[in-house]
Design a protein around this motif. Structure first.
Motif, PDB file in Angstrom:
ATOM      1  N   LEU A   2      13.314  20.333 -80.669  1.00  0.00           N
ATOM      2  CA  LEU A   2      12.693  19.103 -80.206  1.00  0.00           C
ATOM      3  C   LEU A   2      12.849  17.991 -81.219  1.00  0.00           C
ATOM      4  CD1 LEU A   2      10.887  17.593 -78.162  1.00  0.00           C
ATOM      5  CD2 LEU A   2       8.927  18.402 -79.465  1.00  0.00           C
ATOM      6  N   GLY A   3      13.625  16.986 -80.849  1.00  0.00           N
ATOM      7  CA  GLY A   3      13.718  15.770 -81.639  1.00  0.00           C
ATOM      8  C   GLY A   3      14.324  15.917 -83.013  1.00  0.00           C
ATOM      9  N   LEU A 117      11.202   8.315 -76.144  1.00  0.00           N
ATOM     10  CA  LEU A 117      10.978   9.673 -75.635  1.00  0.00           C
ATOM     11  C   LEU A 117      12.268  10.296 -75.115  1.00  0.00           C
ATOM     12  CD1 LEU A 117       7.482   9.222 -74.005  1.00  0.00           C
ATOM     13  CD2 LEU A 117       8.060  10.274 -76.197  1.00  0.00           C
ATOM     14  N   GLU A 118      13.190   9.483 -74.598  1.00  0.00           N
ATOM     15  CA  GLU A 118      14.503  10.002 -74.193  1.00  0.00           C
ATOM     16  C   GLU A 118      15.270  10.553 -75.398  1.00  0.00           C
ATOM     17  OE1 GLU A 118      16.269   6.674 -72.162  1.00  0.00           O
ATOM     18  OE2 GLU A 118      15.222   7.128 -70.288  1.00  0.00           O
ATOM     19  N   HIS A 119      14.979  10.016 -76.572  1.00  0.00           N
ATOM     20  CA  HIS A 119      15.583  10.518 -77.812  1.00  0.00           C
ATOM     21  C   HIS A 119      14.795  11.694 -78.386  1.00  0.00           C
ATOM     22  CE1 HIS A 119      17.982   6.802 -77.770  1.00  0.00           C
ATOM     23  NE2 HIS A 119      18.806   7.496 -78.529  1.00  0.00           N
ATOM     24  N   ARG A 120      13.787  12.127 -77.652  1.00  0.00           N
ATOM     25  CA  ARG A 120      12.991  13.302 -78.004  1.00  0.00           C
ATOM     26  C   ARG A 120      12.373  13.203 -79.403  1.00  0.00           C
ATOM     27  NH1 ARG A 120      13.501  17.633 -74.660  1.00  0.00           N
ATOM     28  NH2 ARG A 120      13.376  19.105 -76.378  1.00  0.00           N
ATOM     29  N   GLU A 122       9.481  13.134 -82.169  1.00  0.00           N
ATOM     30  CA  GLU A 122       8.304  13.992 -82.297  1.00  0.00           C
ATOM     31  C   GLU A 122       7.034  13.205 -82.543  1.00  0.00           C
ATOM     32  OE1 GLU A 122       9.271  16.985 -85.176  1.00  0.00           O
ATOM     33  OE2 GLU A 122      10.388  18.124 -83.689  1.00  0.00           O
ATOM     34  N   ASP A 154       4.180  13.504 -71.110  1.00  0.00           N
ATOM     35  CA  ASP A 154       4.181  14.073 -72.455  1.00  0.00           C
ATOM     36  C   ASP A 154       4.005  12.943 -73.456  1.00  0.00           C
ATOM     37  OD1 ASP A 154       4.673  16.768 -71.702  1.00  0.00           O
ATOM     38  OD2 ASP A 154       6.773  16.244 -71.338  1.00  0.00           O
TER      39      ASP A 154
END
Length: 177
Positions: A2-3, A117-120, A122, A154
């Motif tokens: 994640l991220g 958020l598209e780039h995930r 954190e 999220d």
């Protein structure tokens, strides 16, 4: 993963009309001046003032003022803010994702949140680009950021940076101007 431990940075500025044409300036003024943090009076009084006093007359005068500073790059506030975001991205490197969000107009705060958020990422660090707090600028921008975040499924942790008017780096940079 994640991220990959990436941190999202959202630089928040006030905003600008899409163009210096009367219609776009009217839309911008409507959004800006409809904010109860900007015109802090009863809602009905604000609506009457906006629709019967300000919007029938002010957009053409404001458009002329915008036209006097507009360039082939567009709005000075927008392109300087975009340049700041690019410079921050370059300086911070790949562990960060920097986006610009305008309180009024585009790119919006909501668009910036979605992109982060598209780039995930954190977590997100929000930096309102106003040196000192005011309800009309900082308060409104933070409120819009939180409204946007509340609509997301999220939500990552969000840290909001505060005033920086007395930070030595800010004072030094302004003194050089």
């Amino acid at each position: 993963m994640l991220g990959e431990n990436r941190v999202g940075i959202i630089l928040i500025n006030l905003g600008t009309p899409a163009t210096a044409q009367v219609g776009d300036v009217r839309r911008y003024l409507r959004e800006f001046l409809s904010d109860p943090r900007v015109i802090d009076i009863a809602p009905l009084a604000r609506w009457l003032l906006l629709n019967f006093v300000i919007l029938p007359f002010r957009p053409s005068k404001s458009a002329a003022a915008y036209q006097s500073i507009w360039s082939e790059k567009g709005s000075p506030l927008l392109y300087h803010s975009q340049n700041l975001a690019k410079a921050c991205q370059k300086e911070l490197g790949d562990k960060y994702v920097v986006r610009l969000g305008m309180r009024y107009g585009e790119p919006s705060i909501g668009q910036a949140l979605t992109q982060l958020l598209e780039h995930r990422v954190e977590r997100i660090v929000a930096l309102p680009l106003f040196p000192q707090y005011s309800s009309a600028a900082t308060g409104s921008a933070i409120e819009k950021l939180m409204q946007g975040a509340s609509k997301l499924w999220d939500i990552v942790p969000i840290t909001i940076m505060g005033d920086f008017y007395d930070h030595p780096g800010f004072i030094g940079s302004v003194a050089k101007i």
